[in-house]
Design a protein around this motif. Structure first.
Motif, PDB file in Angstrom:
ATOM      1  N   PHE A   1      11.706   4.683 -12.662  1.00  8.87           N
ATOM      2  CA  PHE A   1      12.882   3.847 -12.877  1.00  8.87           C
ATOM      3  C   PHE A   1      14.000   4.686 -13.482  1.00  8.87           C
ATOM      4  CE2 PHE A   1       9.498   0.612 -13.010  1.00  8.87           C
ATOM      5  CZ  PHE A   1       9.961  -0.189 -11.991  1.00  8.87           C
ATOM      6  N   PRO A   2      15.221   4.520 -12.990  1.00  7.00           N
ATOM      7  CA  PRO A   2      16.339   5.219 -13.619  1.00  7.00           C
ATOM      8  C   PRO A   2      16.537   4.694 -15.041  1.00  7.00           C
ATOM      9  CG  PRO A   2      17.079   3.923 -11.718  1.00  7.00           C
ATOM     10  CD  PRO A   2      15.634   3.657 -11.885  1.00  7.00           C
ATOM     11  N   VAL A   3      17.012   5.548 -15.902  1.00  7.09           N
ATOM     12  CA  VAL A   3      17.181   5.112 -17.297  1.00  7.09           C
ATOM     13  C   VAL A   3      18.643   5.230 -17.723  1.00  7.09           C
ATOM     14  CG1 VAL A   3      14.855   5.489 -18.187  1.00  7.09           C
ATOM     15  CG2 VAL A   3      16.427   7.415 -17.992  1.00  7.09           C
ATOM     16  N   ASP A   4      18.919   4.600 -18.869  1.00  2.00           N
ATOM     17  CA  ASP A   4      20.238   4.645 -19.524  1.00  2.00           C
ATOM     18  C   ASP A   4      21.368   4.214 -18.590  1.00  2.00           C
ATOM     19  OD1 ASP A   4      18.768   5.667 -21.638  1.00  2.00           O
ATOM     20  OD2 ASP A   4      19.091   7.738 -20.967  1.00  2.00           O
TER      21      ASP A   4
ATOM     22  N   PRO B   1       4.380  -5.549  -8.270  1.00  2.00           N
ATOM     23  CA  PRO B   1       5.847  -5.524  -8.319  1.00  2.00           C
ATOM     24  C   PRO B   1       6.402  -4.229  -8.909  1.00  2.00           C
ATOM     25  CG  PRO B   1       5.046  -7.645  -9.067  1.00  2.00           C
ATOM     26  CD  PRO B   1       3.837  -6.769  -8.885  1.00  2.00           C
ATOM     27  N   ASP B   2       5.687  -3.674  -9.864  1.00  2.00           N
ATOM     28  CA  ASP B   2       6.146  -2.453 -10.515  1.00  2.00           C
ATOM     29  C   ASP B   2       6.313  -1.315  -9.501  1.00  2.00           C
ATOM     30  OD1 ASP B   2       6.827  -1.433 -13.113  1.00  2.00           O
ATOM     31  OD2 ASP B   2       5.134  -0.047 -12.854  1.00  2.00           O
ATOM     32  N   SER B   3       5.300  -1.140  -8.650  1.00  2.00           N
ATOM     33  CA  SER B   3       5.366  -0.077  -7.645  1.00  2.00           C
ATOM     34  C   SER B   3       6.442  -0.378  -6.608  1.00  2.00           C
ATOM     35  CB  SER B   3       4.015   0.087  -6.942  1.00  2.00           C
ATOM     36  OG  SER B   3       3.031   0.456  -7.870  1.00  2.00           O
ATOM     37  N   LEU B   4       6.549  -1.661  -6.223  1.00  2.00           N
ATOM     38  CA  LEU B   4       7.547  -2.029  -5.215  1.00  2.00           C
ATOM     39  C   LEU B   4       8.962  -1.773  -5.732  1.00  2.00           C
ATOM     40  CD1 LEU B   4       5.935  -5.335  -3.891  1.00  2.00           C
ATOM     41  CD2 LEU B   4       6.163  -3.184  -2.647  1.00  2.00           C
ATOM     42  N   LEU B   5       9.188  -2.106  -7.003  1.00  2.00           N
ATOM     43  CA  LEU B   5      10.519  -1.897  -7.578  1.00  2.00           C
ATOM     44  C   LEU B   5      10.858  -0.411  -7.643  1.00  2.00           C
ATOM     45  CD1 LEU B   5      10.389  -4.586 -10.391  1.00  2.00           C
ATOM     46  CD2 LEU B   5      11.958  -4.579  -8.449  1.00  2.00           C
ATOM     47  N   ARG B   6       9.883   0.395  -8.010  1.00  2.00           N
ATOM     48  CA  ARG B   6      10.113   1.847  -8.028  1.00  2.00           C
ATOM     49  C   ARG B   6      10.504   2.323  -6.630  1.00  2.00           C
ATOM     50  NH1 ARG B   6       7.148   4.533 -12.486  1.00  2.00           N
ATOM     51  NH2 ARG B   6       6.416   2.857 -13.813  1.00  2.00           N
ATOM     52  N   MET B   7       9.808   1.758  -5.636  1.00  2.00           N
ATOM     53  CA  MET B   7      10.079   2.146  -4.254  1.00  2.00           C
ATOM     54  C   MET B   7      11.480   1.703  -3.826  1.00  2.00           C
ATOM     55  SD  MET B   7       8.556   3.969  -2.173  1.00  2.00           S
ATOM     56  CE  MET B   7       7.892   4.385  -0.603  1.00  2.00           C
ATOM     57  N   ILE B   8      11.940   0.563  -4.323  1.00  2.00           N
ATOM     58  CA  ILE B   8      13.298   0.098  -3.976  1.00  2.00           C
ATOM     59  C   ILE B   8      14.317   1.153  -4.425  1.00  2.00           C
ATOM     60  CG2 ILE B   8      15.112  -1.599  -4.491  1.00  2.00           C
ATOM     61  CD1 ILE B   8      13.060  -3.760  -4.580  1.00  2.00           C
ATOM     62  N   PHE B   9      14.135   1.640  -5.628  1.00  2.00           N
ATOM     63  CA  PHE B   9      15.082   2.641  -6.130  1.00  2.00           C
ATOM     64  C   PHE B   9      15.041   3.931  -5.294  1.00  2.00           C
ATOM     65  CE2 PHE B   9      14.986   0.008  -9.990  1.00  2.00           C
ATOM     66  CZ  PHE B   9      16.344  -0.084 -10.228  1.00  2.00           C
ATOM     67  N   VAL B  10      13.852   4.259  -4.772  1.00  2.00           N
ATOM     68  CA  VAL B  10      13.750   5.456  -3.928  1.00  2.00           C
ATOM     69  C   VAL B  10      14.457   5.227  -2.591  1.00  2.00           C
ATOM     70  CG1 VAL B  10      12.165   6.954  -2.660  1.00  2.00           C
ATOM     71  CG2 VAL B  10      11.634   6.291  -4.995  1.00  2.00           C
ATOM     72  N   CYS B  11      14.194   4.068  -1.970  1.00  2.00           N
ATOM     73  CA  CYS B  11      14.814   3.782  -0.668  1.00  2.00           C
ATOM     74  C   CYS B  11      16.331   3.673  -0.786  1.00  2.00           C
ATOM     75  CB  CYS B  11      14.254   2.495  -0.085  1.00  2.00           C
ATOM     76  SG  CYS B  11      12.558   2.653   0.466  1.00  2.00           S
ATOM     77  N   CYS B  12      16.815   3.256  -1.957  1.00  2.00           N
ATOM     78  CA  CYS B  12      18.257   3.136  -2.176  1.00  2.00           C
ATOM     79  C   CYS B  12      18.768   4.347  -2.948  1.00  2.00           C
ATOM     80  CB  CYS B  12      18.585   1.847  -2.914  1.00  2.00           C
ATOM     81  SG  CYS B  12      18.039   0.381  -2.044  1.00  2.00           S
TER      82      CYS B  12
ATOM     83  N   LEU C   1       0.817  -1.208   0.000  1.00  2.00           N
ATOM     84  CA  LEU C   1       0.000   0.000   0.000  1.00  2.00           C
ATOM     85  C   LEU C   1       0.851   1.259   0.000  1.00  2.00           C
ATOM     86  CD1 LEU C   1      -2.838  -1.098   2.395  1.00  2.00           C
ATOM     87  CD2 LEU C   1      -3.178  -0.029   0.168  1.00  2.00           C
ATOM     88  N   VAL C   2       1.894   1.249   0.841  1.00  2.00           N
ATOM     89  CA  VAL C   2       2.749   2.435   0.911  1.00  2.00           C
ATOM     90  C   VAL C   2       3.394   2.694  -0.457  1.00  2.00           C
ATOM     91  CG1 VAL C   2       4.877   3.364   1.919  1.00  2.00           C
ATOM     92  CG2 VAL C   2       3.146   2.347   3.401  1.00  2.00           C
ATOM     93  N   ALA C   3       3.837   1.636  -1.118  1.00  2.00           N
ATOM     94  CA  ALA C   3       4.489   1.808  -2.426  1.00  2.00           C
ATOM     95  C   ALA C   3       3.520   2.372  -3.462  1.00  2.00           C
ATOM     96  CB  ALA C   3       5.071   0.476  -2.899  1.00  2.00           C
ATOM     97  N   VAL C   4       2.340   1.783  -3.534  1.00  2.00           N
ATOM     98  CA  VAL C   4       1.367   2.219  -4.550  1.00  2.00           C
ATOM     99  C   VAL C   4       0.875   3.641  -4.257  1.00  2.00           C
ATOM    100  CG1 VAL C   4      -0.971   1.838  -5.409  1.00  2.00           C
ATOM    101  CG2 VAL C   4       0.625  -0.079  -5.251  1.00  2.00           C
TER     102      VAL C   4
END
Lengths: 418, 118
Positions: free
Chosen positions: A177-180, A110-121, A20-23
């Motif tokens: 998501f970061p690109v390139d 998973p899409d939202s969770l992965l985006r959140m991983i990049f934010v937390c890291c 929920l937090v991620a979405v």
């Protein structure tokens, strides 16, 4: 089946609050994170109070999603902000609601969770802060649990998380998501955070709270999520393999009283064959022209997992793998482990020389495991008295009660040999 | 066999800051207790939780919204049980997760037609 809990999988509340937090953060922006967390917490409480007597509804996840979503929308409406300002993406609140519904569907999570991983890291955060924030946001741990897991004061964890949220909000970091060429760099950070998170949970020198196993499990879960995504690199798979090889030995690492059992004394039939096979398959898929430290560490972990005993372990291969690790990155911990492998392979003379050269290094002065390594090598060499001396040296440095206990057991064993 | 109603009050103090894992554990304890009662046969109906929002209509027809100000006075839910007598019902109530979480259980026999209050 009014009162069945069977639909409630283990850690249901923790994982649903992370989902929920991620979405919701993706929909309403990182600036709303505090509000979002409060509303998710309120939804969880409502679920607990309602379900504990009335039973779990047919679709518990959907139930919680609906309540949390309504709460956040109500809160935003109460703020009386113009509709346009509410939405992070500039849509009206009604459009936003249907987008949130879509993102909350299982296949889109998973899409939202992965985006959140990049934010937390996020690279603007310190490593330790990234770990704490990941545990809070993506794993649904409470501050007290994180503090217990990382052996830190609660206040420290709280401050780290608050500071992180503040700086992410100030920079208004988007959930994208970061690109390139930035992607690989950002993935490197994510890998490091997951690796350290796993290590924090795994390290036996820090005691054996059940929460620590949960932290390992979470690191592996997030790594698996990454492996199943479009953002998976060969190194991601190697990291997952490494985690799974280590996790396979979890249950055999401690006895019923929680005391640590050393590799040489572990009951290998208690190792999880299924996990080992799973790990081997990920390692096979991780093949690349440029093996990383994760590849090599996973290969070493595999050598242990497939060996029938300490004696029958392929120590020559392990020595070679450590040599390659040291070419990739200079680390006294690699040298130390290579020395032990050398001694196990029969070359105690060379092993001792290596350890002695490590002894002069400043960062190794208070490193308990160096004395333990000396003890082990002297023991293999049949030099019991020196082994006892090294154990006593280690004992004078040991802090945690279970470390002391382990060393005392070892001493007793050595004294009997003498 | 006589029937009784358990009325649960309070027991939520401090839960506002519970972690998701702790909430799940609390729920699990309740579920296990209810499941045990259903299997043993004395729990006729696990009942339902009650929402904290509500109102009181007074004799002069004035309405107070939010039935109680303090959460410990708040009726959070009820269950229906079966027991030989009040003493046996009280023992069952003692086994509920409610007292442990700081709340109370009111035990009241249900009057049935043709039955003495005994």
């Amino acid at each position: 089946m009014k009162h069945s809990t069977s639909q409630l999988v283990e850690h249901f509340f923790r994982h649903e609050s992370a989902n929920l937090v991620a979405v919701l953060t993706r929909a309403f922006g990182i600036r709303r994170l505090d509000l979002i967390e409060d509303m998710v917490q309120a939804a969880m409480l409502e679920a607990m109070h309602t379900w504990k007597q009335s039973g779990v509804p047919d679709k518990p996840a959907a139930w919680i999603h609906r309540v949390a979503k309504n709460r956040i929308l109500d809160a935003l409406r109460r703020e009386k902000i113009h509709e346009k300002a509410i939405s992070f993406t500039g849509q009206s609140i009604r459009d936003q609601e249907s987008i949130v519904d879509q993102w909350l569907e299982e296949e889109h999570l998973p899409d939202s969770l992965l985006r959140m991983i990049f934010v937390c890291c996020h690279p603007s955060l310190e490593r330790k802060t990234q770990i704490a924030l990941t545990l809070k946001t993506l794993c649904g741990f409470g501050v007290s649990e994180i503090a217990r897991g990382l052996l830190l004061p609660e206040e420290t964890v709280k401050k780290r998380i608050q500071r992180a949220k503040k700086s992410l909000a100030a920079a208004n970091v988007p959930l994208e998501f970061p690109v390139d060429d930035r992607l690989v760099q950002r993935l490197d950070v994510v890998h490091d955070v997951l690796y350290l998170m796993f290590n924090e949970g795994y390290s036996t020198s820090l005691g054996s709270e059940p929460i620590r196993d949960d932290i390992c499990e979470e690191a592996a879960r997030l790594c698996h999520l990454l492996c199943e995504s479009a953002y998976c690199l060969p190194v991601t798979k190697a990291l997952l393999a490494l985690m799974l090889f280590q996790a396979a030995r979890f249950d055999a690492r401690t006895d019923e009283d929680g005391a640590v059992i050393l590799l040489e004394d572990q009951d290998r039939t208690r190792w999880d064959r299924c996990l080992i096979m799973n790990a081997q398959s990920w390692l096979a898929q991780s093949k690349t022209d440029q093996p990383t430290t994760f590849h090599l560490e996973a290969a070493i972990a595999m050598q242990h997992c497939i060996a029938p005993s300490v004696e029958a372990t392929n120590w020559e291969t392990i020595v070679r793998l450590y040599s390659r690790l040291m070419q990739l990155r200079e680390s006294p911990v690699y040298s130390l482990n290579r020395a032990i492998a050398l001694a196990q392979a029969g070359d105690t003379c060379e092993a001792l020389m290596q350890l002695e050269s490590l002894q002069s290094r400043e960062e190794m002065q208070n490193y308990l495991l160096l004395d333990c390594a000396f003890a082990r090598i002297h023991e293999l060499d049949g030099n019991t008295q020196s082994a006892i001396d090294a154990c006593l040296r280690a004992l004078s440095k040991a802090v945690a009660p279970h470390e002391k206990e382990l060393l005392e057991r070892k001493l007793l064993k050595l004294t009997e040999k003498r | 066999m006589p029937k009784f109603m358990f009325v649960y009050r309070g027991g939520h103090e401090g839960m506002e800051h519970a972690t998701p894992e702790e909430m799940q554990q609390v729920m699990q304890v309740w579920m296990d207790w209810i499941q045990g009662g259903v299997e043993a046969g004395w729990l006729l109906d696990g009942g339902d939780g009650l929402k904290p929002e509500g109102a009181i209509v007074n004799a002069d027809l004035s309405v107070i919204d939010g039935p109680f100000t303090e959460s410990k006075e708040l009726v959070g839910g009820y269950s229906m049980v079966e027991a030989h007598d009040l003493a046996a019902a009280i023992e069952l109530a003692k086994g509920s997760p409610m007292p442990q979480s700081g709340g109370t259980v009111e035990v009241r026999q249900i009057m049935q037609p043709g039955m003495e209050g005994s």
